[in-house]
Write an enzyme that holds these catalytic residues in place. Structure first.
Site, PDB file in Angstrom:
ATOM      1  N   ARG A 148       0.673  -1.281  -0.083  1.00  0.00           N
ATOM      2  CA  ARG A 148       0.146  -0.050  -0.114  1.00  0.00           C
ATOM      3  C   ARG A 148       0.884   1.291   0.014  1.00  0.00           C
ATOM      4  O   ARG A 148       0.600   2.050  -0.911  1.00  0.00           O
ATOM      5  CB  ARG A 148      -0.841  -0.166   1.287  1.00  0.00           C
ATOM      6  CG  ARG A 148      -2.150  -0.665   1.194  1.00  0.00           C
ATOM      7  CD  ARG A 148      -2.594  -1.311   2.330  1.00  0.00           C
ATOM      8  NE  ARG A 148      -1.447  -2.426   2.767  1.00  0.00           N
ATOM      9  CZ  ARG A 148      -1.924  -3.749   2.609  1.00  0.00           C
ATOM     10  NH1 ARG A 148      -3.180  -3.920   1.856  1.00  0.00           N
ATOM     11  NH2 ARG A 148      -1.090  -4.702   2.621  1.00  0.00           N
ATOM     12  N   THR A 149       1.812   1.324   1.082  1.00  0.00           N
ATOM     13  CA  THR A 149       2.417   2.609   1.138  1.00  0.00           C
ATOM     14  C   THR A 149       3.406   2.968   0.021  1.00  0.00           C
ATOM     15  O   THR A 149       3.303   4.030  -0.589  1.00  0.00           O
ATOM     16  CB  THR A 149       3.356   2.465   2.546  1.00  0.00           C
ATOM     17  OG1 THR A 149       2.302   1.981   3.499  1.00  0.00           O
ATOM     18  CG2 THR A 149       3.883   3.914   2.705  1.00  0.00           C
ATOM     19  N   LYS A 180      27.477  -4.457  -0.414  1.00  0.00           N
ATOM     20  CA  LYS A 180      28.724  -4.473  -0.554  1.00  0.00           C
ATOM     21  C   LYS A 180      29.543  -3.856   0.785  1.00  0.00           C
ATOM     22  O   LYS A 180      30.508  -3.449   0.738  1.00  0.00           O
ATOM     23  CB  LYS A 180      29.451  -3.885  -1.881  1.00  0.00           C
ATOM     24  CG  LYS A 180      29.010  -4.449  -3.101  1.00  0.00           C
ATOM     25  CD  LYS A 180      29.780  -3.882  -4.348  1.00  0.00           C
ATOM     26  CE  LYS A 180      29.097  -2.705  -4.859  1.00  0.00           C
ATOM     27  NZ  LYS A 180      29.641  -2.236  -6.097  1.00  0.00           N
ATOM     28  N   ARG A 232      11.286   3.656   4.366  1.00  0.00           N
ATOM     29  CA  ARG A 232      10.516   2.524   5.036  1.00  0.00           C
ATOM     30  C   ARG A 232      11.880   1.723   5.539  1.00  0.00           C
ATOM     31  O   ARG A 232      12.618   1.369   4.723  1.00  0.00           O
ATOM     32  CB  ARG A 232       9.700   1.572   4.521  1.00  0.00           C
ATOM     33  CG  ARG A 232       9.380   0.585   5.456  1.00  0.00           C
ATOM     34  CD  ARG A 232       7.945  -0.169   5.024  1.00  0.00           C
ATOM     35  NE  ARG A 232       6.736   0.507   5.174  1.00  0.00           N
ATOM     36  CZ  ARG A 232       5.360   0.054   5.178  1.00  0.00           C
ATOM     37  NH1 ARG A 232       5.349  -0.952   4.825  1.00  0.00           N
ATOM     38  NH2 ARG A 232       4.454   0.771   5.546  1.00  0.00           N
ATOM     39  N   HIS A 274       4.302   5.723  11.677  1.00  0.00           N
ATOM     40  CA  HIS A 274       3.854   5.627  10.494  1.00  0.00           C
ATOM     41  C   HIS A 274       2.812   6.970   9.971  1.00  0.00           C
ATOM     42  O   HIS A 274       1.750   6.687  10.009  1.00  0.00           O
ATOM     43  CB  HIS A 274       3.250   4.273  10.295  1.00  0.00           C
ATOM     44  CG  HIS A 274       2.898   4.039   8.797  1.00  0.00           C
ATOM     45  ND1 HIS A 274       3.049   4.712   7.675  1.00  0.00           N
ATOM     46  CD2 HIS A 274       2.590   2.693   8.094  1.00  0.00           C
ATOM     47  CE1 HIS A 274       2.920   4.058   6.570  1.00  0.00           C
ATOM     48  NE2 HIS A 274       2.460   2.904   6.757  1.00  0.00           N
TER      49      HIS A 274
HETATM   50  N1   CP Z   1      -0.402  -0.209   5.833  1.00  0.00           N
HETATM   51  C1   CP Z   1       0.663  -0.349   5.407  1.00  0.00           C
HETATM   52  O1   CP Z   1       1.790   0.330   5.733  1.00  0.00           O
HETATM   53  O2   CP Z   1       0.791  -1.302   4.419  1.00  0.00           O
HETATM   54  P1   CP Z   1       1.927  -1.952   3.397  1.00  0.00           P
HETATM   55  O3   CP Z   1       2.957  -2.441   4.522  1.00  0.00           O
HETATM   56  O4   CP Z   1       1.519  -2.591   2.398  1.00  0.00           O
HETATM   57  O5   CP Z   1       2.644  -0.493   3.233  1.00  0.00           O
END
Ligand code: CP
Length: 312
Positions: A58-59, A86, A108, A136
């Site tokens: 999603r993100t 490396k 992320r 998040h």
């Molecule tokens: N909600 C969320 O962060 O989903 P993903 O891990 O698929 O990005």
């Protein structure tokens, strides 16, 4: 008005008026997404680099779609095939990519604080797309937007967040975002899945699902993070589902117009039954749609889009 900081790293650090600005812009962006041709030139010439060191559907996809809808150039950094493999450090990786004139990094990472570290080592904008168990922020904002679109307010609502609070960056962003905008937040879960600092947060805490869910306007169901569980935090998935799973019976204790949310990905049959996940109160797919709009709004506000962001 614009955002006061270079980066978007957490909702704990964001002012309520900035959150409201992002939500207002995101509602305008939804109109762009409803057009037959979903493309505006707002961020032409800007470059966005996505760096996902953990899996995501999603993100990652919604950031890419948001940036492309605004005509930015998007480059995906693949850690496993990069010079990180490396032995190059994360700091040198960021210095290198910054030297290629990236305007924004979407990060992320499994380590809490990774986005802050990267933000300190680049002049580019950094958006935290989830760091460890910390925050998040864009998920928090899209959850709040979804609630606002249904309830026309945040202030005065009671929002229950149910499940694996200890490992949940989504819960933390929701707690800060919702409480700053005037909602009451209840955290519900087994004692072993509540973080040590939970009673210092501006929330009510429940270890009994029936008690916690009574009279709620929103139930946000968290994923049991099977990949982050240490041994013995709950006896079995079956017992977890019986005591803390959201099903039609327990949902009757909430308000009649309750919204059921889940950040995804869902463990159907564990934290939520399939009939609730797909049922009349569920807004799970709307959350995904709103995620694109929120990320468009943030990119627009950070990357200096001038004038009307929604102009053809
Ligand atoms: N909600 C969320 O962060 O989903 P993903 O891990 O698929 O990005």
């Amino acid at each position: 008005m614009s955002l006061s900081q270079k980066d978007v790293l957490s909702l704990r650090e964001m002012r309520p008026d900035e959150m409201t600005l992002i939500l207002d812009r995101a509602q305008e962006m939804k109109e762009v997404l409803s057009r037959p041709i979903k493309k505006v030139p707002t961020l032409r010439g800007k470059s966005v680099v996505t760096m996902f060191f953990e899996n995501s559907t999603r993100t990652r996809m919604s950031f890419e779609m948001a940036a492309k809808t605004l005509s930015a150039d998007v480059t995906g950094f693949a850690a496993s095939t990069s010079s990180l493999a490396k032995g190059e450090s994360l700091k040198d990786t960021i210095l290198t990519l910054s030297a290629m004139a990236a305007d924004a990094f979407i990060i992320r990472h499994s380590a809490s604080g990774a986005a802050h570290f990267i933000a300190r080592n680049t002049g580019a904008h950094v958006i935290n797309a989830g760091d460890g168990t910390h925050e998040h922020p864009t998920q928090g904002l899209l959850d709040i937007l979804t609630i606002r679109l249904h309830k026309n307010r945040i202030e005065g609502l009671t929002v229950a967040i149910v499940g694996d609070i200890a490992h949940s960056r989504v819960a933390r962003s929701n707690v800060w975002g919702l409480t700053k905008l005037g909602a009451k937040v209840r955290l519900i879960g087994p004692e072993t899945l509540l973080p040590a600092e939970v009673r210092q947060l501006p929330v009510e805490v429940f270890t009994d699902l029936q008690e916690g869910i009574r009279g709620c306007d929103v139930v946000n169901v968290l994923r049991i993070q099977l990949e982050r569980q240490e041994a013995g935090l709950f006896p079995s998935q079956r017992e977890y589902a019986q005591k803390f799973g959201i099903n039609k019976n327990v949902l009757r204790l909430a308000n009649p117009d309750v919204l059921v949310m889940h950040p995804g990905p869902m463990n159907r049959g564990i934290e939520i039954t399939p009939d609730v996940a797909d049922g009349e109160f569920s807004v799970v797919t709307e959350q995904v749609t709103n995620g694109v709009a929120v990320r468009m709004a943030l990119l627009y506000l950070l990357l200096g889009g001038s004038g009307d962001a929604t102009t053809h």
